[in-house]
Design an enzyme around this catalytic site. Structure first.
Site, PDB file in Angstrom:
ATOM      1  CE  LYS A 229      -0.353  -1.788   7.127  1.00  0.00           C
ATOM      2  NZ  LYS A 229      -1.650  -1.300   7.610  1.00  0.00           N
TER       3      LYS A 229
ATOM      4  N   GLY B 221       0.845  -1.190   0.000  1.00  0.00           N
ATOM      5  CA  GLY B 221       0.000   0.000   0.000  1.00  0.00           C
ATOM      6  C   GLY B 221       0.872   1.228   0.000  1.00  0.00           C
TER       7      GLY B 221
ATOM      8  CG  ASP C  13      -8.444   4.635   4.570  1.00  0.00           C
ATOM      9  OD1 ASP C  13      -9.134   5.083   3.619  1.00  0.00           O
ATOM     10  OD2 ASP C  13      -7.384   4.018   4.394  1.00  0.00           O
TER      11      ASP C  13
END
Length: 180
Positions: free
Chosen positions: A45, A25, A147
């Protein structure tokens, strides 16, 4: 200095083996991993933002670290579970932070709609209700997600059903921090 690199086969935080890259991302790269100690799949991540000292890099670094602490306070079953947090390299802004979360094997809401098309009314209500419940807990703790989108709703297969979970609190705000 060049940030540490992460490669398939590496073991991070002395415990999690990197198996394959599954996504990337704006400021992170996501890997499927294996918890060597508990023998279970995990999601790793890794922050990949711009250098820690640039304004943009600094802000995205802080968002990434803040996300780990937001997730650590949330216990709702429809919120992604975080297992661990640490740094590759030095344990400060010179190192690269990473989060280890539960691995969701059922894709995102975006994937599901792209592959299967419009979902039934029952399924839409089920997923929406689950997200509202997850957000209610976050809001009660003063955390605002900011988000919500289909890419941030993940699914895990549990028995015969798909369990939806809200993910990516990367730009969340603590309402105590802001007046907006």
């Amino acid at each position: 200095p060049k940030p540490p690199e992460i490669k398939i086969g590496d073991v991070v935080l002395d415990r999690y083996r990197v198996v394959e890259q599954v996504g990337s991302g704006g400021h992170s790269v996501v890997f499927k991993g294996q918890d060597e100690r508990l023998s279970r799949p995990v999601c790793i991540k890794v922050f990949s933002g711009l250098g820690g000292e640039s304004g943009v890099g600094r802000t995205s670094y802080e968002h990434f670290v803040q996300e780990a602490f937001a997730l650590s306070r949330l216990t709702h079953p429809n919120t992604l579970r975080i297992y661990d947090f640490g740094h590759l390299g030095p344990k400060d802004s010179a190192g690269m932070p990473l989060q280890v979360c539960e691995y969701m094997n059922g894709g995102t809401l975006s994937n599901i709609i792209r592959e299967q098309g419009k979902q039934s009314l029952f399924e839409t209500v089920r997923v929406t209700s689950a997200m509202c419940a997850a957000l209610a807990e976050a809001h009660a703790l003063g955390i605002v997600h900011r988000d919500i989108k289909p890419q941030n709703i993940l699914f895990g297969t549990v028995g015969g059903s798909k369990l939806p979970k809200l993910a990516d609190f990367g730009i969340a705000k603590w309402s105590a921090d802001t007046e907006d």
